[in-house]
Design a protein around this motif. Structure first.
Motif, PDB file in Angstrom:
ATOM      1  N   UNK A 192      60.597  28.440  43.719  1.00  0.00           N
ATOM      2  CA  UNK A 192      60.033  29.641  43.107  1.00  0.00           C
ATOM      3  C   UNK A 192      58.721  29.209  42.472  1.00  0.00           C
ATOM      4  N   UNK A 193      57.634  29.843  42.845  1.00  0.00           N
ATOM      5  CA  UNK A 193      56.329  29.460  42.320  1.00  0.00           C
ATOM      6  C   UNK A 193      55.726  30.612  41.514  1.00  0.00           C
ATOM      7  N   UNK A 194      55.110  30.244  40.399  1.00  0.00           N
ATOM      8  CA  UNK A 194      54.428  31.205  39.534  1.00  0.00           C
ATOM      9  C   UNK A 194      52.930  30.992  39.696  1.00  0.00           C
ATOM     10  N   UNK A 195      52.190  32.109  39.775  1.00  0.00           N
ATOM     11  CA  UNK A 195      50.764  32.046  40.090  1.00  0.00           C
ATOM     12  C   UNK A 195      49.943  32.790  39.050  1.00  0.00           C
ATOM     13  N   UNK A 196      48.791  32.221  38.709  1.00  0.00           N
ATOM     14  CA  UNK A 196      47.777  32.902  37.928  1.00  0.00           C
ATOM     15  C   UNK A 196      46.946  33.728  38.918  1.00  0.00           C
ATOM     16  N   UNK A 197      46.991  35.053  38.798  1.00  0.00           N
ATOM     17  CA  UNK A 197      46.367  35.892  39.805  1.00  0.00           C
ATOM     18  C   UNK A 197      44.851  36.018  39.648  1.00  0.00           C
ATOM     19  N   UNK A 198      44.311  35.597  38.527  1.00  0.00           N
ATOM     20  CA  UNK A 198      42.857  35.572  38.399  1.00  0.00           C
ATOM     21  C   UNK A 198      42.264  34.413  39.189  1.00  0.00           C
ATOM     22  N   UNK A 199      42.951  33.280  39.177  1.00  0.00           N
ATOM     23  CA  UNK A 199      42.440  32.084  39.858  1.00  0.00           C
ATOM     24  C   UNK A 199      43.117  31.813  41.185  1.00  0.00           C
ATOM     25  N   UNK A 200      44.317  32.377  41.381  1.00  0.00           N
ATOM     26  CA  UNK A 200      45.090  32.072  42.585  1.00  0.00           C
ATOM     27  C   UNK A 200      45.762  30.718  42.529  1.00  0.00           C
ATOM     28  N   UNK A 201      45.805  30.111  41.341  1.00  0.00           N
ATOM     29  CA  UNK A 201      46.375  28.770  41.197  1.00  0.00           C
ATOM     30  C   UNK A 201      47.847  28.831  40.789  1.00  0.00           C
ATOM     31  N   UNK A 202      48.607  27.874  41.295  1.00  0.00           N
ATOM     32  CA  UNK A 202      50.010  27.729  40.929  1.00  0.00           C
ATOM     33  C   UNK A 202      50.115  27.173  39.516  1.00  0.00           C
ATOM     34  N   UNK A 203      50.923  27.819  38.671  1.00  0.00           N
ATOM     35  CA  UNK A 203      51.098  27.360  37.294  1.00  0.00           C
ATOM     36  C   UNK A 203      52.483  26.805  37.020  1.00  0.00           C
ATOM     37  N   UNK A 204      53.445  27.070  37.898  1.00  0.00           N
ATOM     38  CA  UNK A 204      54.803  26.594  37.682  1.00  0.00           C
ATOM     39  C   UNK A 204      55.546  26.579  39.008  1.00  0.00           C
ATOM     40  N   UNK A 205      56.410  25.577  39.203  1.00  0.00           N
ATOM     41  CA  UNK A 205      57.262  25.518  40.380  1.00  0.00           C
ATOM     42  C   UNK A 205      58.681  25.189  39.947  1.00  0.00           C
ATOM     43  N   UNK A 206      59.615  26.025  40.362  1.00  0.00           N
ATOM     44  CA  UNK A 206      61.017  25.886  39.993  1.00  0.00           C
ATOM     45  C   UNK A 206      61.828  25.612  41.251  1.00  0.00           C
ATOM     46  N   UNK A 207      62.963  24.955  41.074  1.00  0.00           N
ATOM     47  CA  UNK A 207      63.837  24.665  42.211  1.00  0.00           C
ATOM     48  C   UNK A 207      65.169  25.354  42.014  1.00  0.00           C
ATOM     49  N   UNK A 208      65.480  26.301  42.890  1.00  0.00           N
ATOM     50  CA  UNK A 208      66.700  27.093  42.793  1.00  0.00           C
ATOM     51  C   UNK A 208      67.869  26.383  43.460  1.00  0.00           C
ATOM     52  N   UNK A 209      69.051  26.950  43.256  1.00  0.00           N
ATOM     53  CA  UNK A 209      70.275  26.375  43.806  1.00  0.00           C
ATOM     54  C   UNK A 209      70.333  26.481  45.323  1.00  0.00           C
ATOM     55  N   UNK A 210      69.667  27.508  45.875  1.00  0.00           N
ATOM     56  CA  UNK A 210      69.750  27.772  47.310  1.00  0.00           C
ATOM     57  C   UNK A 210      68.465  28.456  47.758  1.00  0.00           C
ATOM     58  N   UNK A 211      68.276  28.640  49.077  1.00  0.00           N
ATOM     59  CA  UNK A 211      67.116  29.411  49.552  1.00  0.00           C
ATOM     60  C   UNK A 211      67.019  30.753  48.832  1.00  0.00           C
ATOM     61  N   UNK A 212      65.791  31.138  48.462  1.00  0.00           N
ATOM     62  CA  UNK A 212      65.560  32.285  47.578  1.00  0.00           C
ATOM     63  C   UNK A 212      65.221  33.538  48.389  1.00  0.00           C
ATOM     64  N   UNK A 213      65.914  34.642  48.063  1.00  0.00           N
ATOM     65  CA  UNK A 213      65.639  35.938  48.683  1.00  0.00           C
ATOM     66  C   UNK A 213      64.973  36.927  47.744  1.00  0.00           C
ATOM     67  N   UNK A 214      65.119  36.744  46.418  1.00  0.00           N
ATOM     68  CA  UNK A 214      64.624  37.741  45.475  1.00  0.00           C
ATOM     69  C   UNK A 214      64.242  37.086  44.157  1.00  0.00           C
TER      70      UNK A 214
END
Length: 437
Positions: A140-162
Motif C-alpha cells: 500500500x503506497x501513500x502519495x503526495x499529489x502535489x509532487x507525485x512522490x511516494x511518502x509511505x509504503x506499507x506491507x499488508x497481510x495479502x494482495x490488496x484489493x481495497x
C-alpha cells in the motif's frame, strides 16, 4: 493498438473490414472490454469508467455521451475514482501504475509508479492532497499529489484489493485476499488494529460520509458494517447468491449499495439489514456500482462492456434508447434552433404513444397534458400526486431550475438549460414537434 481497442462507435473493425452494428441503446457504450470500475463526480455531472480495453473514459451523466478517453495505461484499468473536488481523478492498472488526471484537460498530472504487481485500488484523502494505492504485491503506497512522490509504503497481510482513508486522512483501512481487514497509521506506517469476521477475501471497502463506519464486501457472499473506532461488527448482511464485488454507502450513510457475480445491484437498509430495492442490472458480472450524490440513481459497470444508469426507487433503466430508425427523427434534419437541444430529450422520450418504449414518458400532446398522466408509464413518486399541466411556464421551470429541484425524487436526470434564449427555443420546438397531427 491493442486488439480490444478496435471498436469504433457503431462499427467493429475485424481483419480490416468495417462491420455495421445496430445502435440499440444509449447507456455508456464505447469500451472494448469489460468495465471493471465506475465512479460519479461529486457534483453528479460526470461518470468515469475503467475497462480492460486499457482505457478509462469520462462521460456526461445527463445525456450519457462520451467526453474524453484517458489512454495512457499499458494494461487493463482496474479502478477509477474522482477526487473530492471533481477536478482530478485516479486510475489504476495491471501495468503496475496509477495515474493522476486533470479533469479539465484530461491529461495526466503524475504517473505513480513503484508497485511490483497489479494495482487494484486507489483513494483520495478528504482534502485531496494525498492518495493511497494498493496492489497485488501486498504493498500500500501513500502519495503526495502535489509532487507525485511516494511518502509511505506499507506491507499488508495479502494482495490488496481495497484501500480507504479515514480519520481526516490520518488512518487507512485495507482489505485483500485474506479475510482480515487491516488498519494503518498513515504518518508512521504502523499497523493500528485489525477487523475480523469475514470468512473469505475482501473485494471492496467504503467509509461512511461521517467517517465513523466501514462497509466491507467479500466473496463469502456477505457485506458487513463496522464501527471504525471500536472495530466491532454492527451488521452482517447475506447478499444474493453470488460473490459481492462492490459496496458503497448512500450519501446519507443509512443505506448500502452492492453489485456482484449475479449481475444484480441491491440497495440495503443498514439498520434492518433488509433489501430495499433489487435490480437485475446486467446478465453478466456487475463489478462496480456507485450512487449519484443525490442518492436517486445508481451507475453500474459490468463484464458486458457497458455501464448503465438506474433509478433506484423504480428500478428503471435511464437513457435506454430504441433502435435507431424505429420512429421518425425530424430533429436531425431540422434547422429550428431548438432541434439541436432536443436531441438530448430524444434519448429518453418517444414522440408519441405509438413510438418505442423508452425510460421517459412519450411526448404526444405534451402541451396541456396533466403531469404524471401517461397511461401505463411507471412514474416515480415525485410525479404520482402532482397537480399541474405541462405548458411553456412549467417546462421552462423544469429546465431552468433542474428536475431535481422542481420535482425531488424524479427519474429524470439533471438536465438544465441555463441560457434563457436556448431554453425558449427548445420549448418552441417541443410545441411544434408534439402538436397533434
Amino acid at each position: 493498438m491493442h486488439p480490444m481497442k478496435m471498436r469504433v462507435g457503431a462499427s467493429l473493425v475485424v481483419a480490416g473490414l468495417m462491420l455495421s452494428m445496430p445502435v440499440v441503446q444509449a447507456d455508456f457504450i464505447g469500451h472494448g472490454g469489460m468495465v471493471r470500475s465506475v465512479d460519479v463526480s461529486p457534483d453528479g455531472s460526470r461518470v468515469i469508467t475503467g475497462s480492460f480495453d486499457y482505457t478509462a473514459r469520462v462521460w456526461s451523466f445527463g445525456d450519457q455521451t462520451e467526453i474524453a478517453v484517458l489512454d495512457h495505461h499499458e494494461g487493463p484499468v482496474t479502478s477509477v475514482t474522482f477526487g473530492p473536488s471533481g477536478k482530478r481523478a485516479l486510475t489504476t492498472s495491471d501495468d503496475f501504475t496509477a495515474f493522476l488526471w486533470d479533469m479539465d484537460t484530461f491529461q495526466p498530472i503524475h504517473r505513480l509508479s513503484g508497485h511490483k504487481h497489479k494495482v487494484m485500488t486507489s483513494t483520495f484523502s478528504k482534502n485531496g492532497k494525498m492518495a493511497a494505492t494498493g496492489a497485488w504485491d501486498r504493498s500500500i503506497k501513500v502519495w503526495d499529489l502535489e509532487t507525485g512522490k511516494e511518502t509511505q509504503s506499507l506491507t499488508a497481510k495479502s494482495p490488496v484489493n481495497a484501500v480507504r482513508f479515514f480519520d481526516e486522512g490520518k488512518m487507512l483501512v485495507s482489505g485483500g485476499h485474506h479475510p482480515t481487514i487491516e488498519l494503518w497509521d498513515v504518518k508512521t506506517g504502523d499497523a493500528r488494529g485489525k477487523i475480523e469476521g469475514h470468512l473469505m477475501g475482501i473485494t471492496a471497502l467504503s467509509v461512511s460520509p461521517d467517517g465513523n463506519q466501514l462497509l466491507s464486501a467479500s466473496i463469502d457472499k456477505s457485506i458487513r458494517l463496522w464501527d471504525l473506532e471500536t472495530q466491532k461488527e454492527l451488521q452482517k448482511i447475506d447478499v444474493r447468491d453470488g460473490q459481492v464485488y462492490d459496496v458503497s454507502f448512500s450519501p446519507d450513510g443509512t443505506h448500502a449499495l452492492t453489485s456482484g457475480k449475479d449481475g444484480y445491484i441491491v440497495e440495503w437498509n443498514l439498520e434492518t439489514g433488509k433489501p430495499i430495492n433489487e435490480v437485475s442490472a446486467h446478465e453478466r458480472i456487475a463489478w462496480s456500482v456507485k450512487f449519484t450524490p443525490d442518492g436517486r440513481f445508481a451507475v453500474s459497470a459490468s463484464s458486458d462492456e457497458q455501464a448503465r444508469v438506474w433509478h433506484m426507487e423504480t428500478g428503471d433503466r435511464i437513457g435506454l434508447m430504441a433502435r435507431i430508425g424505429a420512429e421518425p427523427q425530424p430533429w436531425l434534419e431540422s434547422d429550428h434552433p431548438g432541434a439541436k437541444i432536443y436531441t438530448k430529450c430524444a434519448n429518453c422520450h418517444a414522440l408519441n404513444a405509438e413510438g418505442p418504449s423508452r425510460s421517459g414518458p412519450h411526448f404526444g400532446a405534451l402541451f396541456g397534458r396533466k403531469a404524471g398522466s401517461v397511461k401505463g408509464y411507471r412514474y416515480s413518486s415525485a410525479l404520482t400526486d402532482v397537480d399541474f399541466e405541462w405548458d411553456e411556464k412549467s417546462i421552462f421551470r423544469l429546465f431552468d431550475e433542474g428536475p431535481d429541484k422542481m420535482l425531488p425524487g424524479t427519474k429524470m436526470p439533471v438536465q438544465r438549460v441555463t441560457d434563457a434564449a436556448e431554453l425558449n427555443d427548445l420549448i418552441d420546438y417541443l410545441r411544434e414537434l408534439t402538436a397533434p397531427q
